[in-house]
Design an enzyme around this catalytic site. Structure first.
Site, PDB file in Angstrom:
ATOM      1  N   ASP A  35       0.897  -1.624   0.259  1.00 45.81           N
ATOM      2  CA  ASP A  35       0.175   0.371   0.683  1.00 45.81           C
ATOM      3  C   ASP A  35       0.980   0.626  -0.075  1.00 45.81           C
ATOM      4  OD1 ASP A  35      -2.506   1.680  -0.011  1.00 45.81           O
ATOM      5  OD2 ASP A  35      -2.691   1.266   2.388  1.00 45.81           O
ATOM      6  N   HIS A  52       2.448   3.735  -8.951  1.00 47.51           N
ATOM      7  CA  HIS A  52       2.294   2.045  -9.501  1.00 47.51           C
ATOM      8  C   HIS A  52       3.150   1.587 -10.378  1.00 47.51           C
ATOM      9  CE1 HIS A  52      -1.426   2.054  -7.146  1.00 47.51           C
ATOM     10  NE2 HIS A  52      -2.273   3.045  -8.615  1.00 47.51           N
ATOM     11  N   LEU A 146      10.866 -19.968  -4.945  1.00 47.32           N
ATOM     12  CA  LEU A 146       9.863 -19.945  -4.378  1.00 47.32           C
ATOM     13  C   LEU A 146       8.307 -19.337  -5.339  1.00 47.32           C
ATOM     14  CD1 LEU A 146       9.659 -17.158  -2.079  1.00 47.32           C
ATOM     15  CD2 LEU A 146      10.753 -15.769  -4.767  1.00 47.32           C
TER      16      LEU A 146
HETATM   17  C1  IPE Z   1      -5.425  -2.567   0.174  1.00 51.54           C
HETATM   18  O1  IPE Z   1      -5.240  -1.177  -0.062  1.00 51.54           O
HETATM   19  C2  IPE Z   1      -5.575  -3.087  -0.882  1.00 51.54           C
HETATM   20  C3  IPE Z   1      -4.207  -3.614  -2.324  1.00 51.54           C
HETATM   21  C4  IPE Z   1      -2.743  -3.408  -1.441  1.00 51.54           C
HETATM   22  C5  IPE Z   1      -4.454  -4.174  -3.093  1.00 51.54           C
HETATM   23  P1  IPE Z   1      -5.982  -0.310  -0.803  1.00 51.54           P
HETATM   24  O2  IPE Z   1      -5.668   1.569  -0.693  1.00 51.54           O
HETATM   25  O3  IPE Z   1      -7.021  -0.829  -1.317  1.00 51.54           O
HETATM   26  O4  IPE Z   1      -6.780  -0.506   1.193  1.00 51.54           O
HETATM   27  P2  IPE Z   1      -7.932   0.991   1.806  1.00 51.54           P
HETATM   28  O5  IPE Z   1      -8.584   1.488   0.924  1.00 51.54           O
HETATM   29  O6  IPE Z   1      -6.809   2.342   2.563  1.00 51.54           O
HETATM   30  O7  IPE Z   1      -8.307   0.038   3.205  1.00 51.54           O
HETATM   31  C1  IPE Z   2      -1.684   0.114  -3.319  1.00 50.00           C
HETATM   32  O1  IPE Z   2      -1.488   2.115  -3.125  1.00 50.00           O
HETATM   33  C2  IPE Z   2      -2.260  -0.534  -4.840  1.00 50.00           C
HETATM   34  C3  IPE Z   2      -2.804  -0.804  -4.769  1.00 50.00           C
HETATM   35  C4  IPE Z   2      -4.220  -0.171  -3.730  1.00 50.00           C
HETATM   36  C5  IPE Z   2      -3.493  -1.152  -6.322  1.00 50.00           C
HETATM   37  P1  IPE Z   2      -2.197   2.811  -3.891  1.00 50.00           P
HETATM   38  O2  IPE Z   2      -2.613   2.696  -4.629  1.00 50.00           O
HETATM   39  O3  IPE Z   2      -3.379   1.991  -3.091  1.00 50.00           O
HETATM   40  O4  IPE Z   2      -1.833   3.633  -2.672  1.00 50.00           O
HETATM   41  P2  IPE Z   2      -2.026   4.416  -1.528  1.00 50.00           P
HETATM   42  O5  IPE Z   2      -2.677   4.417  -0.757  1.00 50.00           O
HETATM   43  O6  IPE Z   2      -3.434   5.604  -2.328  1.00 50.00           O
HETATM   44  O7  IPE Z   2      -1.157   6.017  -1.378  1.00 50.00           O
HETATM   45 MG    MG Z   3      -3.830   2.551  -0.561  1.00 50.52          MG
END
Ligand code: IPE
Ligand code: IPE
Ligand code: MG
Length: 256
Positions: A35, A52, A146
């Site tokens: 995240d 990303h 792995l």
């Molecule tokens: C969790 O992150 C999902 C992934 C890392 C794929 P999110 O960014 O979607 O989670 P929330 O919305 O902060 O809970």
């Molecule tokens: C994690 O990063 C990737 C996915 C959930 C797909 P985010 O896109 O949730 O990044 P933040 O949390 O908005 O910074």
């Molecule tokens: Mg996120």
């Protein structure tokens, strides 16, 4: 300098030495909620998708480090069943990343004896995403190193709901009696069926929640959180998480 636990600490000159985990107590299964890509990009004044794309580089670093440590399974939460709520442009970009990642890395993954897997609900995934994953899964299926398990369009609530439906069908068809349903049957009916439960769950990005990730399987996982954003994650953080894991006493409700 080594501390009393044998972990490497900050040197006097301020540079940080990487903690080197004890090779006798490596977690079998490490799962990561990757995240913070968007916030990392925003911090640098860049569009979310740049976050990303840089997250993909962290996937590579985490995979190499997990392989180096001798971890058996690395599960990476790449897209949740809730992430469809995001703007279409971002979703489309995320759906193109497996292809982009595998085009760059598949040959090296094959060389490193990595076995690629995917867990998630494939129905909604675009054809190009599935075919990229299928090619990687097919070409690495006999690898014995792995297991790199991508959680793509994964959500625990849906996973558990589908498992319950399947068991209900078995009951309806007279294959089993309701009383015969066991915890093991539920565990093996989930998308992780056959894999050990995660020993260690890591979440980057500073949030202290599971966001619908492996709710059944993490019942006794050790949790490790960092405020670092996912594109900032690498070998040093994985080693630190595993080192911290090795300091924990796992009691499973018993006494140590
Ligand atoms: C969790 O992150 C999902 C992934 C890392 C794929 P999110 O960014 O979607 O989670 P929330 O919305 O902060 O809970
Ligand atoms: C994690 O990063 C990737 C996915 C959930 C797909 P985010 O896109 O949730 O990044 P933040 O949390 O908005 O910074
Ligand atoms: Mg996120």
């Amino acid at each position: 300098m080594k501390n009393v636990f044998g972990f490497w600490r900050k040197k006097g000159n301020g540079s940080v030495s990487v903690s080197v985990p004890d090779s006798d107590n490596i977690p079998k299964h490490v799962a990561i909620i990757m995240d913070g890509n968007g916030r990392w990009a925003r911090k640098l004044g860049l569009p979310r998708i740049v976050g990303h794309r840089n997250g993909m580089k962290a996937v590579k670093r985490a995979t190499i480090a997990a392989d180096e440590l001798g971890i058996s399974v690395l599960t990476l939460y790449a897209f949740s069943t809730e992430n469809w709520k995001r703007p279409k442009d971002e979703v489309d970009f995320l759906m193109s990343l497996p292809q982009e990642f595998l085009a760059l890395e598949l040959e090296e993954l094959i060389q490193k004896n990595v076995q690629v897997r995917m867990m998630g609900h494939t129905e909604e995934l675009p054809e190009h995403t599935i075919s990229a994953m299928e090619e990687a899964i097919e070409r690495t299926k006999n690898n014995t190193g792995l297991i790199l398990n991508f959680a793509l369009n994964y959500g625990s609530h849906r996973e558990i709901t589908e498992c319950v439906k399947e068991l209900a069908r078995d009951v309806k068809d007279g294959k089993i009696q309701p009383e015969e349903i066991t915890q093991d049957m539920i565990g093996s009916g989930l998308l992780t069926g056959g894999l050990p439960d995660p020993d260690l769950l890591i979440r980057t990005g500073g949030e202290l929640r599971l966001s619908n990730f492996m709710l059944w399987q993490t019942a006794y996982s050790e949790l490790w959180f960092t405020d670092l954003y996912w594109p900032e994650f690498g070998r040093e953080q994985l080693f630190a998480a595993v080192t911290e894991y090795q300091r924990r006493t796992r009691r499973y409700g018993g006494l140590s």
